[in-house]
Design a protein around this motif. Sequence first.
Motif, PDB file in Angstrom:
ATOM      1  N   LYS A 176       2.209  -0.199   7.485  1.00 38.83           N
ATOM      2  CA  LYS A 176       2.489  -1.384   6.660  1.00 38.83           C
ATOM      3  C   LYS A 176       1.663  -1.359   5.378  1.00 38.83           C
ATOM      4  O   LYS A 176       2.124  -1.792   4.325  1.00 38.83           O
ATOM      5  N   ALA A 177       0.452  -0.822   5.455  1.00 47.92           N
ATOM      6  CA  ALA A 177      -0.410  -0.778   4.276  1.00 47.92           C
ATOM      7  C   ALA A 177       0.111   0.223   3.255  1.00 47.92           C
ATOM      8  O   ALA A 177      -0.146   0.091   2.060  1.00 47.92           O
ATOM      9  N   LYS A 178       0.872   1.178   3.698  1.00 44.02           N
ATOM     10  CA  LYS A 178       1.418   2.179   2.793  1.00 44.02           C
ATOM     11  C   LYS A 178       2.726   1.708   2.124  1.00 44.02           C
ATOM     12  O   LYS A 178       3.239   2.404   1.257  1.00 44.02           O
ATOM     13  N   ALA A 179       3.212   0.589   2.536  1.00 47.03           N
ATOM     14  CA  ALA A 179       4.474   0.093   1.965  1.00 47.03           C
ATOM     15  C   ALA A 179       4.303  -0.181   0.466  1.00 47.03           C
ATOM     16  O   ALA A 179       3.326  -0.810   0.045  1.00 47.03           O
ATOM     17  N   PRO A 180       5.218   0.260  -0.389  1.00 46.77           N
ATOM     18  CA  PRO A 180       5.076   0.088  -1.838  1.00 46.77           C
ATOM     19  C   PRO A 180       5.283  -1.351  -2.319  1.00 46.77           C
ATOM     20  O   PRO A 180       4.754  -1.749  -3.349  1.00 46.77           O
ATOM     21  N   ASP A 181       5.999  -2.125  -1.573  1.00 49.63           N
ATOM     22  CA  ASP A 181       6.287  -3.498  -2.016  1.00 49.63           C
ATOM     23  C   ASP A 181       5.226  -4.498  -1.594  1.00 49.63           C
ATOM     24  O   ASP A 181       5.356  -5.691  -1.816  1.00 49.63           O
ATOM     25  N   LEU A 182       4.132  -4.064  -0.989  1.00 51.61           N
ATOM     26  CA  LEU A 182       3.037  -4.943  -0.536  1.00 51.61           C
ATOM     27  C   LEU A 182       2.137  -5.280  -1.732  1.00 51.61           C
ATOM     28  O   LEU A 182       1.724  -4.397  -2.465  1.00 51.61           O
ATOM     29  N   PRO A 183       1.803  -6.575  -1.916  1.00 50.96           N
ATOM     30  CA  PRO A 183       0.926  -6.968  -3.027  1.00 50.96           C
ATOM     31  C   PRO A 183      -0.485  -6.413  -2.825  1.00 50.96           C
ATOM     32  O   PRO A 183      -0.912  -6.109  -1.713  1.00 50.96           O
ATOM     33  N   ASP A 184      -1.236  -6.296  -3.897  1.00 54.84           N
ATOM     34  CA  ASP A 184      -2.585  -5.714  -3.871  1.00 54.84           C
ATOM     35  C   ASP A 184      -3.544  -6.527  -3.012  1.00 54.84           C
ATOM     36  O   ASP A 184      -4.406  -5.952  -2.323  1.00 54.84           O
ATOM     37  N   ASP A 185      -3.462  -7.836  -3.035  1.00 53.44           N
ATOM     38  CA  ASP A 185      -4.347  -8.671  -2.204  1.00 53.44           C
ATOM     39  C   ASP A 185      -4.099  -8.401  -0.719  1.00 53.44           C
ATOM     40  O   ASP A 185      -5.043  -8.312   0.074  1.00 53.44           O
ATOM     41  N   ASP A 186      -2.847  -8.280  -0.377  1.00 49.86           N
ATOM     42  CA  ASP A 186      -2.527  -7.997   1.031  1.00 49.86           C
ATOM     43  C   ASP A 186      -3.002  -6.584   1.424  1.00 49.86           C
ATOM     44  O   ASP A 186      -3.454  -6.359   2.549  1.00 49.86           O
ATOM     45  N   LYS A 187      -2.902  -5.639   0.485  1.00 52.46           N
ATOM     46  CA  LYS A 187      -3.372  -4.280   0.756  1.00 52.46           C
ATOM     47  C   LYS A 187      -4.875  -4.281   1.015  1.00 52.46           C
ATOM     48  O   LYS A 187      -5.355  -3.596   1.925  1.00 52.46           O
ATOM     49  N   LYS A 188      -5.628  -5.073   0.231  1.00 56.48           N
ATOM     50  CA  LYS A 188      -7.075  -5.160   0.453  1.00 56.48           C
ATOM     51  C   LYS A 188      -7.367  -5.785   1.803  1.00 56.48           C
ATOM     52  O   LYS A 188      -8.273  -5.342   2.528  1.00 56.48           O
ATOM     53  N   GLU A 189      -6.623  -6.809   2.156  1.00 56.32           N
ATOM     54  CA  GLU A 189      -6.829  -7.488   3.446  1.00 56.32           C
ATOM     55  C   GLU A 189      -6.508  -6.540   4.595  1.00 56.32           C
ATOM     56  O   GLU A 189      -7.243  -6.452   5.582  1.00 56.32           O
TER      57      GLU A 189
END
Length: 166
Positions: free
Chosen positions: A136-149
């Motif tokens: 899920k973290a590798k998904a391109p459509d994930l926002p940066d804040d969610d990636k950090k979380e």
Amino acid sequence: MSDKKLNLPAEVAKNASMAAVSPALPVVDTGIRAASEITQAKIEANAKVEVARLQVCKEAIVAIQSVCDVFKSHKELQKTCVEWEGRIRAAEIDVQKAEANLQDTREQNKPKMEELAQSREALMRLLSLFDDVMEKAKAPDLPDDDKKEVHQYLLQLSDKIVQLKR
């Protein structure tokens, strides 16, 4: 020659003295010759009998020695059999002790094995969760804040995995 120097049988000595008395008579006494041949034949026959007896005695001694060797070999075989039976009994006792020790060790390790199985199961769940979150973290459509979380969550999850391995 004197009769005293020769040890002749009495009959031969008597005939020899008669021949010495009349030197003019020819010494053709067949009786003396026949008696000496008979005596010689008896001596030879006795010698052959004694040689045969000696040979029989030798063979008997060899046969007795062979029988003694067989008895000795049999005794050594019996001794070896007893020795190996003792070794086998000792080995069987050692095997029984080892089996008992193995069973005791299995019983003692049973709780540890159950604990390891549970730990392995928990680890597998955590690794599966880690893999899912990583996808899920590798998904391109994930926002940066969610990636950090998600990244922070993965770090916490990897710390727990490392602690479980210890």
